[in-house]
Design a protein around this motif. Structure first.
Motif, short mmCIF file in Angstrom:
data_model
loop_
_atom_site.label_atom_id
_atom_site.label_comp_id
_atom_site.label_asym_id
_atom_site.label_seq_id
_atom_site.Cartn_x
_atom_site.Cartn_y
_atom_site.Cartn_z
N SER A 112 0.82 -1.22 0.00
CA SER A 112 0.00 0.00 0.00
C SER A 112 0.85 1.26 0.00
O SER A 112 0.46 2.28 -0.58
CB SER A 112 -0.92 0.00 1.22
OG SER A 112 -1.84 -1.08 1.16
N ALA A 113 2.02 1.21 0.64
CA ALA A 113 2.90 2.37 0.69
C ALA A 113 3.67 2.58 -0.62
O ALA A 113 4.08 3.70 -0.93
CB ALA A 113 3.89 2.22 1.84
N LEU A 114 3.84 1.50 -1.38
CA LEU A 114 4.71 1.57 -2.56
C LEU A 114 3.96 1.55 -3.88
O LEU A 114 4.55 1.80 -4.94
CB LEU A 114 5.70 0.40 -2.54
CG LEU A 114 6.69 0.39 -1.37
CD1 LEU A 114 7.50 -0.91 -1.37
CD2 LEU A 114 7.61 1.59 -1.40
N ALA A 115 2.66 1.23 -3.86
CA ALA A 115 1.91 1.10 -5.11
C ALA A 115 0.50 1.63 -4.95
O ALA A 115 -0.07 1.60 -3.86
CB ALA A 115 1.88 -0.37 -5.55
N ARG A 117 -3.16 2.75 -7.82
CA ARG A 117 -3.80 2.40 -9.08
C ARG A 117 -3.05 2.93 -10.30
O ARG A 117 -3.32 2.51 -11.43
CB ARG A 117 -5.25 2.91 -9.09
CG ARG A 117 -5.39 4.42 -9.01
CD ARG A 117 -6.85 4.83 -8.87
NE ARG A 117 -7.00 6.29 -8.80
CZ ARG A 117 -7.12 7.07 -9.86
NH1 ARG A 117 -7.11 6.53 -11.07
NH2 ARG A 117 -7.26 8.38 -9.72
N HIS A 118 -2.11 3.83 -10.10
CA HIS A 118 -1.31 4.35 -11.21
C HIS A 118 -0.05 3.51 -11.46
O HIS A 118 0.69 3.78 -12.40
CB HIS A 118 -0.90 5.80 -10.93
CG HIS A 118 -2.06 6.71 -10.67
ND1 HIS A 118 -2.98 7.06 -11.64
CD2 HIS A 118 -2.45 7.35 -9.52
CE1 HIS A 118 -3.88 7.87 -11.13
NE2 HIS A 118 -3.60 8.06 -9.85
N CYS A 119 0.18 2.53 -10.61
CA CYS A 119 1.44 1.78 -10.61
C CYS A 119 1.26 0.41 -11.27
O CYS A 119 0.17 -0.17 -11.24
CB CYS A 119 1.90 1.61 -9.16
SG CYS A 119 3.43 0.67 -8.94
N THR A 120 2.32 -0.10 -11.84
CA THR A 120 2.37 -1.50 -12.28
C THR A 120 3.33 -2.26 -11.37
O THR A 120 4.46 -1.81 -11.13
CB THR A 120 2.84 -1.62 -13.74
OG1 THR A 120 1.85 -1.04 -14.60
CG2 THR A 120 3.04 -3.07 -14.13
N VAL A 121 2.85 -3.38 -10.86
CA VAL A 121 3.66 -4.22 -9.97
C VAL A 121 4.12 -5.44 -10.76
O VAL A 121 3.31 -6.17 -11.34
CB VAL A 121 2.86 -4.66 -8.74
CG1 VAL A 121 3.68 -5.64 -7.89
CG2 VAL A 121 2.46 -3.45 -7.91
N LEU A 122 5.42 -5.67 -10.77
CA LEU A 122 6.01 -6.86 -11.39
C LEU A 122 6.40 -7.81 -10.25
O LEU A 122 7.25 -7.47 -9.43
CB LEU A 122 7.23 -6.49 -12.22
CG LEU A 122 7.08 -5.28 -13.17
CD1 LEU A 122 8.37 -5.05 -13.94
CD2 LEU A 122 5.92 -5.49 -14.11
N ALA A 123 5.78 -8.97 -10.20
CA ALA A 123 5.95 -9.86 -9.05
C ALA A 123 6.37 -11.25 -9.49
O ALA A 123 5.87 -11.79 -10.48
CB ALA A 123 4.65 -9.95 -8.26
N GLN A 136 -3.67 -6.50 -4.93
CA GLN A 136 -5.10 -6.39 -5.26
C GLN A 136 -5.74 -5.21 -4.54
O GLN A 136 -6.50 -4.44 -5.13
CB GLN A 136 -5.81 -7.69 -4.90
CG GLN A 136 -7.27 -7.72 -5.28
CD GLN A 136 -7.93 -9.04 -4.90
OE1 GLN A 136 -7.55 -9.69 -3.94
NE2 GLN A 136 -8.92 -9.45 -5.68
N ALA A 137 -5.41 -5.06 -3.25
CA ALA A 137 -6.00 -3.97 -2.46
C ALA A 137 -5.51 -2.60 -2.94
O ALA A 137 -6.23 -1.61 -2.82
CB ALA A 137 -5.66 -4.16 -0.98
N SER A 138 -4.29 -2.54 -3.46
CA SER A 138 -3.73 -1.26 -3.89
C SER A 138 -4.36 -0.74 -5.17
O SER A 138 -4.26 0.45 -5.46
CB SER A 138 -2.22 -1.39 -4.09
OG SER A 138 -1.92 -2.11 -5.29
N GLY A 139 -4.95 -1.61 -5.96
CA GLY A 139 -5.50 -1.21 -7.25
C GLY A 139 -4.48 -1.17 -8.36
O GLY A 139 -4.80 -0.80 -9.50
N ALA A 140 -3.24 -1.55 -8.07
CA ALA A 140 -2.19 -1.52 -9.09
C ALA A 140 -2.40 -2.63 -10.12
O ALA A 140 -3.06 -3.64 -9.86
CB ALA A 140 -0.82 -1.69 -8.42
N ARG A 141 -1.82 -2.43 -11.27
CA ARG A 141 -1.84 -3.45 -12.31
C ARG A 141 -0.74 -4.47 -12.00
O ARG A 141 0.40 -4.10 -11.68
CB ARG A 141 -1.59 -2.81 -13.68
CG ARG A 141 -1.67 -3.78 -14.85
CD ARG A 141 -1.40 -3.06 -16.16
NE ARG A 141 -1.58 -3.95 -17.31
CZ ARG A 141 -1.32 -3.60 -18.56
NH1 ARG A 141 -0.88 -2.36 -18.82
NH2 ARG A 141 -1.50 -4.45 -19.55
#
Length: 379
Positions: A112-115, A117-123, A136-141
Motif C-alpha cells: 500500500s505504501a509503494l503502489a 492504481r497508477h502503478c504497475t507491480v512486477l511480481a 489487489q488492495a492497492s488497485g495496481a496493475r
C-alpha cells in the motif's frame, strides 16, 4: 467443499512441545502420542524455547501485561517497541523500522505504501499470498514473471518503460522462498530496478537470522532495495513482523498505513522476546552459516540417495514427490520413523509438485539425517 479431493483436504493438528526443544508431541490423540523430531516449523535457530527469550518475555509480561491494549498511535506504544525498532534499524542499516502484529499485515502495508492504481507491480510468480492480496488492495496493475527469471524481469521492465516512460513501477520478490528453498540473484535484480527507475520490495521473512552477512538477510547492503519486510515468528522464535525502509517512506507508513494505524500493537512480551533473539543473533553471527553448511550436507546426501537435489542453500529443503496422495503417504511414513514433516500440496505449490517440506533447525540431533535417509529408503 464436497468436490475437494480427500488428498487435498486440510486438517488441523495440535502440537505441544515435548522434552527436548527439537521435538513436538501431538495433543489429544493417544495414537499420536510419541514425540516427533520437528522438521516442519520455521524455528530455524531453535530460539522458540530458548531460556533467554522466555525470561525476556516473562519480565515484559510483568511490566506491561499480556497485550498492548491499543494501537501504537493511541496508547499501545511501549518502550520495548521503540527499543526493538531502533536495534533492528541499526542491525539492518536502515533509517526506519515499524513493527506490525503479523507478516501478513506488514506485507499489506508495504504494498500500500509503494503502489497505487497508477502503478504497475512486477511480481515473482511464487510470492507469498499476502503480497498478492496487497497488490489487489492497492488497485495496481499486476504482471507476474517466471520464478527468479531475471530475463523475464528485464523484458517486463523494458516493456513497461517503452509503453509509459513515467509510470511508477514496483518489483516484488522474496529473498528465500518458503516452499522452494530458492533465492533470487538480488544484486542483479537491484541493478535492473535502478536502471529502469523501479522500486524494489524484498520479503526477507525466511532469510533473516540465517542468510546474508551475519544473518542480516540477502538484501543487506544492496543499493536499490526500497523496503524489506521481515517476521519474528521464524528464526527469531517469537511473533510479529516489521518493515524497514528510509526515513521518508517510514513517515509515509506512520501517517497513512491502515494496517499499522488500525490494529492493536504487537504484544509487548513478544516484542521483548524478539529483541532478546536479535541480541543473541548479533552475539552469534556464525549461527546462520553453520545452518547453511548443514543444509548443504543434507542436500549432498539426499542427492546421493537418488532424490532430486533440493534447490537453494538455506534451511528449507523441498523433496518433490508429485502426486498429492504420494506426498501424504511419505509424510505418514516419516512420522512412523519419528520425524515430523508436512506434505505441501496445491494450491500452495503448483499442480503436480506436491512435496515434503523439510526444515532444518540448529538444535536437531546429529543423527537426524541418518534417520531421515533410512526412513525414505524404506518407502
Amino acid at each position: 467443499m464436497e468436490s475437494l479431493p480427500p488428498a487435498r483436504r486440510r486438517q488441523l493438528r495440535t502440537w505441544v512441545p515435548a522434552p527436548g526443544s527439537a521435538r513436538l508431541q501431538a495433543h489429544g490423540s493417544q495414537a499420536e502420542s510419541d514425540p516427533l523430531l520437528d522438521l516442519a516449523s520455521n524455528d530455524y535457530l531453535g530460539l522458540n524455547r530458548h531460556p533467554v527469550l522466555i525470561a525476556a518475555a516473562q519480565a515484559e509480561l510483568e511490566r506491561s501485561g499480556v497485550g498492548a491494549g491499543g494501537s501504537r498511535l493511541v496508547s499501545g506504544s511501549r518502550p520495548v517497541h521503540g527499543a526493538l525498532e531502533a536495534e533492528l534499524a541499526d542491525w539492518l542499516g536502515r533509517d526506519r523500522v515499524l513493527l506490525f502484529p503479523s507478516g501478513f499485515q506488514a506485507n499489506l502495508a508495504a504494498i500500500s505504501a509503494l503502489a497505487d492504481r497508477h502503478c504497475t507491480v512486477l511480481a515473482d510468480r511464487l510470492i507469498h499470498h499476502s503480497l498478492l492480496v496487497g497488490v489487489q488492495a492497492s488497485g495496481a496493475r499486476l504482471k507476474r514473471f517466471a520464478h527468479n527469471d531475471l530475463n523475464a524481469v528485464k523484458e517486463l521492465l523494458e516493456s513497461c518503460r517503452n509503453r509509459n516512460p513515467d509510470q511508477p513501477l514496483l518489483v516484488v520478490t522474496e529473498s528465500l522462498f518458503s516452499m522452494e528453498g530458492t533465492s533470487p540473484a538480488l544484486m542483479e535484480l537491484t541493478a535492473l530496478c535502478r536502471q529502469h527507475r523501479a522500486r524494489l520490495l524484498v520479503d526477507e521473512a525466511h532469510a533473516l537470522g540465517v542468510l546474508g552477512p551475519a544473518g542480516r538477510g540477502l538484501a543487506y547492503g544492496l543499493e536499490g532495495v526500497t523496503m524489506i519486510s521481515g517476521t519474528f515468528g521464524k528464526a527469531f522464535g517469537s511473533g510479529g513482523a516489521f518493515l524497514a525502509t528510509d526515513t521518508k517512506l517510514g513517515e509515509v507508513l506512520l501517517q497513512s498505513s491502515g494496517a499499522f494505524r488500525y490494529t492493536t500493537a504487537l504484544a509487548p512480551p513478544l516484542v521483548a522476546a524478539a529483541l532478546a533473539a536479535l541480541k543473541l543473533i548479533r552475539h552469534h553471527p556464525d549461527w546462520g552459516q553453520q545452518l547453511v553448511e548443514r543444509s548443504i550436507l543434507w542436500r549432498d546426501h539426499l542427492q546421493a540417495a537418488g532424490w532430486q537435489r533440493p534447490s537453494g542453500c538455506g534451511p528449507i529443503l523441498p523433496l518433490i514427490v508429485g502426486a498429492d496422495q504420494a506426498a501424504l503417504d511419505r509424510q505418514h511414513q516419516l512420522e512412523k520413523a519419528g520425524l515430523l514433516t508436512v506434505a505441501i500440496r496445491p494450491p500452495t505449490v503448483p499442480e503436480g509438485t506436491a512435496r515434503l517440506r523439510l526444515v532444518l533447525h540448529r538444535d536437531l540431533p546429529d543423527e537426524t539425517l541418518e534417520v531421515l535417509l533410512r526412513a525414505l529408503a524404506d518407502g
